[in-house]
Design a protein around this motif. Structure first.
Motif, PDB file in Angstrom:
ATOM      1  N   HIS A 142      15.341  14.396  10.903  1.00 29.90           N
ATOM      2  CA  HIS A 142      14.912  13.936   9.109  1.00 29.90           C
ATOM      3  C   HIS A 142      14.029  15.108   8.317  1.00 29.90           C
ATOM      4  O   HIS A 142      13.420  14.831   9.184  1.00 29.90           O
ATOM      5  N   GLU A 143      14.486  15.993   7.783  1.00 36.40           N
ATOM      6  CA  GLU A 143      12.855  17.247   6.956  1.00 36.40           C
ATOM      7  C   GLU A 143      13.076  16.248   5.669  1.00 36.40           C
ATOM      8  O   GLU A 143      14.148  16.709   5.385  1.00 36.40           O
ATOM      9  N   GLY A 144      12.263  15.959   5.329  1.00 35.88           N
ATOM     10  CA  GLY A 144      12.715  15.614   3.649  1.00 35.88           C
ATOM     11  C   GLY A 144      10.992  15.375   3.156  1.00 35.88           C
ATOM     12  O   GLY A 144      10.353  15.749   3.869  1.00 35.88           O
TER      13      GLY A 144
ATOM     14  N   LEU B 229      21.481   3.093 -11.137  1.00 35.49           N
ATOM     15  CA  LEU B 229      22.849   2.413 -10.939  1.00 35.49           C
ATOM     16  C   LEU B 229      24.041   3.642 -10.435  1.00 35.49           C
ATOM     17  O   LEU B 229      24.984   3.581  -9.843  1.00 35.49           O
ATOM     18  N   GLU B 230      23.914   4.686 -11.195  1.00 34.72           N
ATOM     19  CA  GLU B 230      24.826   5.538 -10.716  1.00 34.72           C
ATOM     20  C   GLU B 230      24.889   6.354  -9.152  1.00 34.72           C
ATOM     21  O   GLU B 230      25.528   6.820  -8.412  1.00 34.72           O
ATOM     22  N   GLN B 231      23.678   6.231  -8.615  1.00 37.63           N
ATOM     23  CA  GLN B 231      23.248   6.765  -7.659  1.00 37.63           C
ATOM     24  C   GLN B 231      23.395   5.637  -6.535  1.00 37.63           C
ATOM     25  O   GLN B 231      24.343   5.617  -5.048  1.00 37.63           O
ATOM     26  N   THR B 232      23.881   4.842  -6.931  1.00 37.60           N
ATOM     27  CA  THR B 232      23.924   3.451  -6.120  1.00 37.60           C
ATOM     28  C   THR B 232      25.590   3.941  -5.946  1.00 37.60           C
ATOM     29  O   THR B 232      26.155   3.228  -4.803  1.00 37.60           O
ATOM     30  N   GLY B 233      26.117   3.861  -7.287  1.00 36.00           N
ATOM     31  CA  GLY B 233      27.794   3.980  -6.679  1.00 36.00           C
ATOM     32  C   GLY B 233      27.835   5.507  -5.741  1.00 36.00           C
ATOM     33  O   GLY B 233      29.184   5.280  -5.104  1.00 36.00           O
ATOM     34  N   GLU B 234      26.730   6.202  -6.202  1.00 34.32           N
ATOM     35  CA  GLU B 234      27.394   7.259  -5.321  1.00 34.32           C
ATOM     36  C   GLU B 234      27.218   7.005  -3.536  1.00 34.32           C
ATOM     37  O   GLU B 234      27.861   7.604  -3.045  1.00 34.32           O
ATOM     38  N   ILE B 235      25.783   6.790  -3.218  1.00 38.82           N
ATOM     39  CA  ILE B 235      25.470   6.175  -1.881  1.00 38.82           C
ATOM     40  C   ILE B 235      25.796   4.561  -0.858  1.00 38.82           C
ATOM     41  O   ILE B 235      25.821   4.591  -0.056  1.00 38.82           O
ATOM     42  N   ALA B 236      26.426   3.777  -1.749  1.00 37.25           N
ATOM     43  CA  ALA B 236      25.501   2.614  -0.984  1.00 37.25           C
ATOM     44  C   ALA B 236      27.694   1.487  -1.333  1.00 37.25           C
ATOM     45  O   ALA B 236      28.684   2.817  -1.869  1.00 37.25           O
ATOM     46  N   ASP B 237      28.159   1.319  -0.403  1.00 35.87           N
ATOM     47  CA  ASP B 237      29.227   0.551  -1.020  1.00 35.87           C
ATOM     48  C   ASP B 237      29.051  -0.607  -1.795  1.00 35.87           C
ATOM     49  O   ASP B 237      30.200  -1.265  -1.529  1.00 35.87           O
ATOM     50  N   GLY B 238      28.121  -1.651  -2.120  1.00 35.59           N
ATOM     51  CA  GLY B 238      27.740  -2.317  -3.045  1.00 35.59           C
ATOM     52  C   GLY B 238      26.833  -2.298  -3.629  1.00 35.59           C
ATOM     53  O   GLY B 238      25.251  -2.086  -3.306  1.00 35.59           O
ATOM     54  N   ALA B 239      26.635  -3.203  -4.891  1.00 34.07           N
ATOM     55  CA  ALA B 239      25.652  -2.955  -6.086  1.00 34.07           C
ATOM     56  C   ALA B 239      24.773  -4.667  -5.973  1.00 34.07           C
ATOM     57  O   ALA B 239      26.121  -5.273  -6.369  1.00 34.07           O
ATOM     58  N   LEU B 240      23.746  -4.769  -5.932  1.00 32.60           N
ATOM     59  CA  LEU B 240      23.560  -6.182  -6.482  1.00 32.60           C
ATOM     60  C   LEU B 240      22.952  -5.828  -7.838  1.00 32.60           C
ATOM     61  O   LEU B 240      21.696  -5.245  -7.386  1.00 32.60           O
ATOM     62  N   VAL B 241      23.494  -7.019  -8.571  1.00 38.44           N
ATOM     63  CA  VAL B 241      22.610  -6.379 -10.143  1.00 38.44           C
ATOM     64  C   VAL B 241      22.518  -8.028 -10.704  1.00 38.44           C
ATOM     65  O   VAL B 241      22.815  -9.147  -9.538  1.00 38.44           O
ATOM     66  N   VAL B 242      21.611  -8.096 -11.756  1.00 33.86           N
ATOM     67  CA  VAL B 242      21.150  -9.729 -12.230  1.00 33.86           C
ATOM     68  C   VAL B 242      21.257  -9.592 -13.749  1.00 33.86           C
ATOM     69  O   VAL B 242      21.399  -7.892 -14.343  1.00 33.86           O
TER      70      VAL B 242
ATOM     71  N   GLY C  92       1.194  -0.952   0.399  1.00 34.79           N
ATOM     72  CA  GLY C  92       0.043  -0.009   0.051  1.00 34.79           C
ATOM     73  C   GLY C  92       0.706   1.435  -0.104  1.00 34.79           C
ATOM     74  O   GLY C  92       0.908   2.176   0.080  1.00 34.79           O
ATOM     75  N   VAL C  93       2.181   1.633  -1.094  1.00 32.92           N
ATOM     76  CA  VAL C  93       2.709   2.361  -0.432  1.00 32.92           C
ATOM     77  C   VAL C  93       3.526   3.260  -1.794  1.00 32.92           C
ATOM     78  O   VAL C  93       3.255   1.855  -3.047  1.00 32.92           O
ATOM     79  N   LYS C  94       2.997   3.867  -2.184  1.00 35.71           N
ATOM     80  CA  LYS C  94       2.844   4.504  -3.722  1.00 35.71           C
ATOM     81  C   LYS C  94       3.900   4.294  -4.519  1.00 35.71           C
ATOM     82  O   LYS C  94       5.302   4.748  -4.325  1.00 35.71           O
ATOM     83  N   PHE C  95       4.492   3.894  -5.063  1.00 37.24           N
ATOM     84  CA  PHE C  95       5.743   3.632  -6.143  1.00 37.24           C
ATOM     85  C   PHE C  95       5.903   4.958  -7.062  1.00 37.24           C
ATOM     86  O   PHE C  95       5.624   5.118  -8.571  1.00 37.24           O
ATOM     87  N   ASP C  96       6.342   5.903  -6.166  1.00 35.58           N
ATOM     88  CA  ASP C  96       7.036   7.288  -6.759  1.00 35.58           C
ATOM     89  C   ASP C  96       8.075   7.462  -6.073  1.00 35.58           C
ATOM     90  O   ASP C  96       8.534   7.680  -5.352  1.00 35.58           O
ATOM     91  N   LYS C  97       8.731   8.210  -7.247  1.00 29.11           N
ATOM     92  CA  LYS C  97       9.852   8.863  -6.903  1.00 29.11           C
ATOM     93  C   LYS C  97      10.751   8.148  -6.685  1.00 29.11           C
ATOM     94  O   LYS C  97      11.557   7.788  -5.013  1.00 29.11           O
ATOM     95  N   PRO C  98      11.526   6.581  -6.278  1.00 28.27           N
ATOM     96  CA  PRO C  98      12.290   5.970  -6.304  1.00 28.27           C
ATOM     97  C   PRO C  98      13.805   5.848  -5.889  1.00 28.27           C
ATOM     98  O   PRO C  98      13.750   5.609  -4.479  1.00 28.27           O
ATOM     99  N   LEU C  99      14.006   7.061  -7.092  1.00 30.93           N
ATOM    100  CA  LEU C  99      15.452   7.440  -6.501  1.00 30.93           C
ATOM    101  C   LEU C  99      15.697   8.630  -5.215  1.00 30.93           C
ATOM    102  O   LEU C  99      16.262   7.922  -4.408  1.00 30.93           O
ATOM    103  N   ALA C 100      14.883   9.206  -5.573  1.00 24.94           N
ATOM    104  CA  ALA C 100      14.976  10.098  -4.224  1.00 24.94           C
ATOM    105  C   ALA C 100      13.964   9.204  -2.781  1.00 24.94           C
ATOM    106  O   ALA C 100      14.949   9.905  -2.098  1.00 24.94           O
ATOM    107  N   ARG C 101      13.180   8.784  -2.996  1.00 28.60           N
ATOM    108  CA  ARG C 101      12.564   7.998  -2.075  1.00 28.60           C
ATOM    109  C   ARG C 101      14.093   6.892  -1.420  1.00 28.60           C
ATOM    110  O   ARG C 101      14.298   6.921  -0.002  1.00 28.60           O
ATOM    111  N   THR C 102      15.110   6.073  -2.415  1.00 30.35           N
ATOM    112  CA  THR C 102      15.891   5.251  -1.821  1.00 30.35           C
ATOM    113  C   THR C 102      17.564   6.049  -0.973  1.00 30.35           C
ATOM    114  O   THR C 102      17.432   6.200   0.055  1.00 30.35           O
ATOM    115  N   ARG C 103      17.263   7.664  -1.381  1.00 30.40           N
ATOM    116  CA  ARG C 103      17.496   8.187  -0.917  1.00 30.40           C
ATOM    117  C   ARG C 103      17.972   8.436   0.753  1.00 30.40           C
ATOM    118  O   ARG C 103      19.082   8.276   1.327  1.00 30.40           O
ATOM    119  N   GLU C 104      16.276   8.826   0.565  1.00 33.89           N
ATOM    120  CA  GLU C 104      16.191   9.173   2.371  1.00 33.89           C
ATOM    121  C   GLU C 104      16.686   8.390   2.754  1.00 33.89           C
ATOM    122  O   GLU C 104      16.859   8.266   3.600  1.00 33.89           O
TER     123      GLU C 104
END
Length: 349
Positions: A134-136, A174-187, A106-118
């Motif tokens: 946090h204010e986002g 992928l670009e955001q993942t490189g910026e904010i994460a320690d690793g990427a899970l890819v398929v 029941g969670v709106k699937f919008d702005k997934p990149l911004a949601r992930t970053r926050e």
């Protein structure tokens, strides 16, 4: 390059076998075992069960679904699992997809990149044991005008920094993942297309953060089948590939279909999707190019698999997570052992 094992989803009547696979991977020296969740078994419960019955192998979420939990709940879970496992937990996150996010949570699937970053920002704050403020656009902590106050995590993880991974497919993710994460899970990772489909965007994200690829863990999950008849082994993965390329998402929003297109399979991707969404799953599976399966899987005798492992290592993969074919425990255990043998023959152990 290290080896991992992807245990997939649980609750399908093979839980005892899955535990045996995890314990054998632990004995063989695999680096990590991952557990998934969709709308059945939840990954934290599975990972705590596996961690309690293994000794050295890391346990990782592939993935915790972002719409399923608040970020502070995820931080609590990560800290708890790291503590219970003796510092063996890896936190993998992903936004899931619109059908699951909106239909199950029941969670709106919008702005997934911004949601992930926050989400990651809040987790980082909580895991550092500072008071969370946090204010986002998606979360505000504490809520204004009420009795809430900034709170800090009371659990002390074993490690100061728990590795954080993001499941990513599209270039922007992928670009955001490189910026904010320690690793990427890819398929559906093909070494021959690594730069344009995966590494280029990750490298760009790392550069934004003033970093390079050193220390970044690139983790593709790779289907694996051992045997002499490569064509027959490839056929084992036709339904799996057709499901993702053709049926995972809608006709307008299927990340896996777009990935296949970026790999040069535009016509095949369109045909697979058209057949799958019309109900012709067998036709969709038949339309999957054998080359697509072979380039994104480990198929054949041990020596051939060893050659492909070298290609994955040369393409920048740091942890190769295997998903062995086979419905029997003996088949899966044999594949685990073949993976270790292939890594040694490739000179990568």
């Amino acid at each position: 390059m290290r080896l991992g094992i992807n245990l997939g989803y649980w609750g399908a009547g093979m839980d005892a076998d899955n535990l045996a696979v995890a314990r054998e991977a632990d004995r063989l020296g695999y680096a990590v075992c991952w557990a998934a969740e969709a709308y059945g078994s939840d990954a934290p419960t599975v990972l705590s069960w596996v961690a309690a019955q293994t000794e050295r192998i890391d346990v990782g979420s592939a993935i915790f679904q972002i719409p399923a939990r608040t970020p502070t709940m995820t931080a609590m879970t990560a800290a708890t699992l790291d503590s219970l496992s003796g510092g063996r937990f890896r936190l993998g996150l992903g936004v899931s997809g619109p059908q699951v996010s909106e239909g199950w949570y029941g969670v709106k699937f919008d702005k997934p990149l911004a949601r992930t970053r926050e989400y990651v920002e809040i987790i980082r704050k909580a895991m550092s044991r500072e008071r969370v403020v946090h204010e986002g656009d998606h979360w505000t902590l504490p809520l204004p005008g009420g009795p809430g106050k900034p709170i800090k995590l009371t659990v002390h993880p074993v490690r100061e920094h728990i590795p954080l991974y993001i499941a990513a497919i599209g270039p922007k993710n992928l670009e955001q993942t490189g910026e904010i994460a320690d690793g990427a899970l890819v398929v559906f990772f093909a070494p021959e297309h690594a730069e344009e489909t995966t590494l280029g965007p990750i490298r760009a994200g790392r550069a934004k953060a003033g970093l390079d690829l050193d220390g970044f863990d690139l983790v593709p999950t790779v289907p694996m089948a051992v045997g002499d008849d490569v064509d027959a082994l490839a056929d084992l993965f036709r339904p799996y590939t057709a499901l993702y390329v053709g049926g995972m998402g809608s006709a307008k929003q299927n990340f896996y279909n777009k990935l296949a297109q970026r790999m040069g399979y535009e016509k095949a991707a369109a045909e697979i999707q058209e057949k799958y969404l019309s109900g012709d799953k067998q036709g969709a599976a038949a339309a999957v190019p054998r080359e697509l399966i072979d380039s994104t899987s480990l198929l054949g005798p041990v020596d051939r698999i060893a050659d492909r492992m070298r290609a994955y290592a040369d393409a920048g993969v740091t942890t190769l997570s295997l998903a062995p074919a086979g419905f029997t425990l003996d088949d899966r255990i044999a594949a685990l052992r073949a993976g270790t043998e292939a890594l040694e023959r490739a000179g990568l152990a």
